[in-house]
Design a protein around this motif. Structure first.
Motif, PDB file in Angstrom:
ATOM      1  N   VAL A 253       0.849  -1.197   0.000  1.00 59.19           N
ATOM      2  CA  VAL A 253       0.000   0.000   0.000  1.00 59.19           C
ATOM      3  C   VAL A 253       0.888   1.252   0.000  1.00 59.19           C
ATOM      4  O   VAL A 253       1.699   1.442   0.904  1.00 59.19           O
ATOM      5  CB  VAL A 253      -0.961  -0.006   1.206  1.00 59.19           C
ATOM      6  CG1 VAL A 253      -1.689   1.319   1.315  1.00 59.19           C
ATOM      7  CG2 VAL A 253      -1.959  -1.135   1.061  1.00 59.19           C
ATOM      8  N   CYS A 292      -7.713   4.208   9.092  1.00 56.30           N
ATOM      9  CA  CYS A 292      -6.557   3.330   9.320  1.00 56.30           C
ATOM     10  C   CYS A 292      -6.605   2.685  10.709  1.00 56.30           C
ATOM     11  O   CYS A 292      -6.603   3.388  11.724  1.00 56.30           O
ATOM     12  CB  CYS A 292      -5.257   4.119   9.166  1.00 56.30           C
ATOM     13  SG  CYS A 292      -3.836   3.074   9.476  1.00 56.30           S
ATOM     14  N   ILE A 296      -2.060   5.420  11.237  1.00 60.12           N
ATOM     15  CA  ILE A 296      -0.944   6.103  10.560  1.00 60.12           C
ATOM     16  C   ILE A 296      -1.439   6.881   9.344  1.00 60.12           C
ATOM     17  O   ILE A 296      -2.563   6.680   8.882  1.00 60.12           O
ATOM     18  CB  ILE A 296       0.165   5.112  10.124  1.00 60.12           C
ATOM     19  CG1 ILE A 296      -0.390   4.052   9.165  1.00 60.12           C
ATOM     20  CG2 ILE A 296       0.828   4.480  11.325  1.00 60.12           C
ATOM     21  CD1 ILE A 296       0.667   3.246   8.474  1.00 60.12           C
ATOM     22  N   CYS A 306       2.003  -0.281   9.008  1.00 58.94           N
ATOM     23  CA  CYS A 306       0.969  -0.554   7.992  1.00 58.94           C
ATOM     24  C   CYS A 306       0.764  -2.052   7.842  1.00 58.94           C
ATOM     25  O   CYS A 306       1.700  -2.797   7.578  1.00 58.94           O
ATOM     26  CB  CYS A 306       1.385   0.050   6.658  1.00 58.94           C
ATOM     27  SG  CYS A 306       0.232  -0.360   5.348  1.00 58.94           S
ATOM     28  N   ILE A 307      -0.497  -2.508   8.025  1.00 55.46           N
ATOM     29  CA  ILE A 307      -0.772  -3.940   7.909  1.00 55.46           C
ATOM     30  C   ILE A 307      -1.348  -4.293   6.533  1.00 55.46           C
ATOM     31  O   ILE A 307      -1.864  -5.393   6.334  1.00 55.46           O
ATOM     32  CB  ILE A 307      -1.708  -4.437   9.035  1.00 55.46           C
ATOM     33  CG1 ILE A 307      -3.008  -3.628   9.053  1.00 55.46           C
ATOM     34  CG2 ILE A 307      -1.009  -4.397  10.389  1.00 55.46           C
ATOM     35  CD1 ILE A 307      -4.082  -4.233   9.938  1.00 55.46           C
ATOM     36  N   ASN A 308      -1.287  -3.348   5.611  1.00 57.90           N
ATOM     37  CA  ASN A 308      -1.726  -3.594   4.224  1.00 57.90           C
ATOM     38  C   ASN A 308      -3.189  -4.013   4.116  1.00 57.90           C
ATOM     39  O   ASN A 308      -3.525  -4.849   3.281  1.00 57.90           O
ATOM     40  CB  ASN A 308      -0.841  -4.665   3.575  1.00 57.90           C
ATOM     41  CG  ASN A 308       0.295  -4.063   2.792  1.00 57.90           C
ATOM     42  OD1 ASN A 308       0.706  -2.943   3.062  1.00 57.90           O
ATOM     43  ND2 ASN A 308       0.806  -4.784   1.825  1.00 57.90           N
ATOM     44  N   CYS A 309      -4.031  -3.460   4.993  1.00 62.05           N
ATOM     45  CA  CYS A 309      -5.437  -3.876   4.983  1.00 62.05           C
ATOM     46  C   CYS A 309      -6.219  -3.268   3.828  1.00 62.05           C
ATOM     47  O   CYS A 309      -7.313  -3.717   3.507  1.00 62.05           O
ATOM     48  CB  CYS A 309      -6.096  -3.527   6.311  1.00 62.05           C
ATOM     49  SG  CYS A 309      -6.270  -1.749   6.551  1.00 62.05           S
ATOM     50  N   GLY A 310      -5.693  -2.206   3.230  1.00 62.57           N
ATOM     51  CA  GLY A 310      -6.338  -1.609   2.054  1.00 62.57           C
ATOM     52  C   GLY A 310      -7.485  -0.661   2.377  1.00 62.57           C
ATOM     53  O   GLY A 310      -8.144  -0.163   1.457  1.00 62.57           O
ATOM     54  N   CYS A 312      -7.354   2.373   3.504  1.00 66.10           N
ATOM     55  CA  CYS A 312      -7.060   3.713   2.977  1.00 66.10           C
ATOM     56  C   CYS A 312      -7.179   3.731   1.458  1.00 66.10           C
ATOM     57  O   CYS A 312      -7.533   4.759   0.872  1.00 66.10           O
ATOM     58  CB  CYS A 312      -5.668   4.153   3.421  1.00 66.10           C
ATOM     59  SG  CYS A 312      -4.378   3.011   2.986  1.00 66.10           S
TER      60      CYS A 312
HETATM   61  S1  SF4 Z   1      -3.275  -0.258   4.451  1.00 62.38           S
HETATM   62 FE1  SF4 Z   1      -4.445  -0.273   6.356  1.00 62.38          FE
HETATM   63  S2  SF4 Z   1      -2.879  -0.148   7.939  1.00 62.38           S
HETATM   64 FE2  SF4 Z   1      -1.861   0.456   6.031  1.00 62.38          FE
HETATM   65  S3  SF4 Z   1      -2.054   2.658   6.002  1.00 62.38           S
HETATM   66 FE3  SF4 Z   1      -3.787   1.855   4.866  1.00 62.38          FE
HETATM   67  S4  SF4 Z   1      -5.421   1.711   6.378  1.00 62.38           S
HETATM   68 FE4  SF4 Z   1      -3.508   1.951   7.514  1.00 62.38          FE
END
Ligand code: SF4
Ligand code: SF4
Length: 482
Positions: A253, A292, A296, A306-310, A312
């Motif tokens: 991400v 997020c 962050i 960042c846990i790459n949850c997507g 954002c």
């Molecule tokens: S991918 Fe998830 S954890 Fe990473 S910045 Fe976006 S919302 Fe935050």
């Protein structure tokens, strides 16, 4: 000699040019720093990646609870029976000595994870990690009871009234119930699931079973209800070393700084003129920060939190749609994607290395599975005497055979002694063992004193499954004669 006194030699070759690693200041702007001391109440977000994440998390949770209820041949398909020291896994029974197989499986899974990380960064954390999955369940419960992120923040600050007390009690009650179910779900991999749930919820479980269920329930409650992202930020080792698996083509991400900056608010009608006013595509709506779960701002660059949850990505895409801008200002992008550089994975040492490691581990697992015997044999010599001489000029040695039936069926085995010399076995050659049973089987091996040389000779015990002769196991031992 002081440095200033050194006169450079005119004949010496010119000194090589110094190369410096360019330094980039990535410290966040002062107004965007995350306040780590306060609880993060992130907004619920909808979108393609959130749908995918919800689907994968739901699948994980469903499997976690459902797997212990699957039976094969009347037995729980996955059960780690600590008392009997057996691990039942879809018809295969593993004993402590088979646990190398589990070690191979864990190593293969670790390399598989590294391999995937080379492609998609920390997708494991965002989409399949139990910590994230349970945190999202807890936040879902919290949102249903206390409302949106803004309402939750207001409730945190509000004085304790009967409404606040009611909402908080309902939330903690539901969190507790979810934690208790999770505790049962976890212990049901060690104790037959059907009886466990019944015994726990009727209060008939033993002290130790109840204690373990409550121990895991409390851990779940604290982890998913209170610690949440703190686990990812401070306890998870994977967060710290995952970046070493990244290369320039890892899709993670990322905020497209070139396209987004300079950021700034604007009216929607002005969107066509934003280039003229030196604004980038980022409208500074702050949605990417509000959604997020680790609090962050991805616009500050790649961060270990960042846990790459997507979330954002979905939030920003929603904003881009409203302003009629191109999608993926924040997206799963690699460094090379941003630079427009084409790249081949076949030239990546990480891709080749982790891929080869996964293949090797899969070969090792299949070889281990193929060579795994369903019979266990251990030969122990009689320690009292090396040999005995009989009155009819024969020599005999005594052994204890420890034979285990590692299957879940009754088995008949044939016991034999193998040697080039004329040895005979004084014992019932056919033995019947119940499922999982181990017996100590005393046998005597006899030989004519004149037919064998004196000293130590090697003999071999062979145990063969009568119904499946391919299943056999042997062990060598010594035979002593005067
Ligand atoms: S991918 Fe998830 S954890 Fe990473 S910045 Fe976006 S919302 Fe935050
Ligand atoms: S969601 Fe997109 S437009 Fe809004 S602040 Fe974040 S990057 Fe900028």
């Amino acid at each position: 000699m002081p440095k200033s006194d050194i006169i450079p030699n005119a004949d010496a070759p010119p000194a090589p040019a110094k190369h410096y690693i360019p330094i980039r200041d990535i410290s966040p702007p002062p107004n965007t720093a995350v306040n780590r001391s306060s609880r993060i109440h992130f907004r619920e977000q909808k979108g393609d990646f959130q749908r995918l994440r919800t689907m994968m998390n739901s699948l994980l949770i469903m499997l976690f609870f459902a797997l212990p209820f699957i039976s094969i041949d009347g037995r729980q398909a996955i059960l780690l029976d600590v008392d009997k020291q057996q691990f039942f896994f879809f018809g295969i029974t593993l004993w402590p000595q088979d646990f190398t197989l589990l070690a191979w499986i864990f190593i293969a899974a670790a390399f598989g994870l590294f391999f995937i990380t080379v492609f998609w960064g920390r997708v494991w954390c965002g989409y399949l990690c139990p910590q994230t999955a349970w945190t999202f369940i807890y936040v879902w419960i919290e949102t249903r009871i206390e409302g949106s992120s803004n309402k939750r923040k207001q409730l945190d600050k509000a004085p304790l009234t009967s409404i606040k007390l009611g909402k908080r009690s309902a939330k903690h009650l539901l969190w507790g119930f979810a934690a208790l179910l999770t505790g049962c779900g976890f212990i049901s991999y060690f104790i037959p699931a059907r009886e466990l749930y019944l015994e726990i919820f009727t209060g008939n479980a033993s002290f130790w079973v109840t204690s373990w269920v409550w121990f895991f329930a409390i851990c779940t409650y604290l982890n998913a209800g209170w610690m949440r992202e703190q686990m990812c930020l401070h306890c998870c080792p994977y967060a710290r070393f995952q970046a070493v698996m990244f290369d320039a083509n890892t899709k993670t991400v990322t905020y497209d700084t070139q396209r987004g900056e300079s950021r700034g608010p604007r009216k929607r009608k002005q969107e066509s003129h934003h280039r003229e006013s030196n604004l980038g595509d980022c409208v500074d709506c702050n949605l990417c920060v509000e959604v997020c779960p680790t609090g962050i701002d991805i616009r500050n660059g790649l961060q270990y939190e960042c846990i790459n949850c997507g979330a954002c990505v979905d939030a920003c895409n929603e904003t881009m749609l409203k302003f009629d801008y191109k999608q993926n200002l924040i997206g799963y992008m690699s460094e090379n994607d941003l630079k427009g550089v084409s790249y081949s994975y076949w030239r990546s040492p990480r891709f080749l290395g982790y891929g080869a490691a996964v293949v090797i581990m899969l070969i090792v697992i299949s070889l281990d599975l193929n060579s795994r015997s369903e019979i266990q044999l251990n030969v122990i010599r009689d320690r009292q005497s090396l040999y005995r001489e009989t009155t009819d000029n024969k020599v005999e040695n005594t052994y204890q055979l420890k034979i285990r039936n590692k299957t879940q069926q009754i088995k008949q085995y044939r016991v034999a002694v193998l040697s080039e010399m004329p040895f005979s076995l004084i014992a019932e050659p056919i033995i019947t063992l119940a499922a999982g049973e181990q017996v100590d089987y005393p046998v005597t091996v006899l030989a004519d004193k004149d037919a064998i040389p004196s000293g130590r000779k090697m003999i071999q015990f062979l145990v063969t499954d009568i119904q499946e002769p391919k299943q056999q196991v042997s062990q060598e031992t010594g035979f002593f004669s005067p």
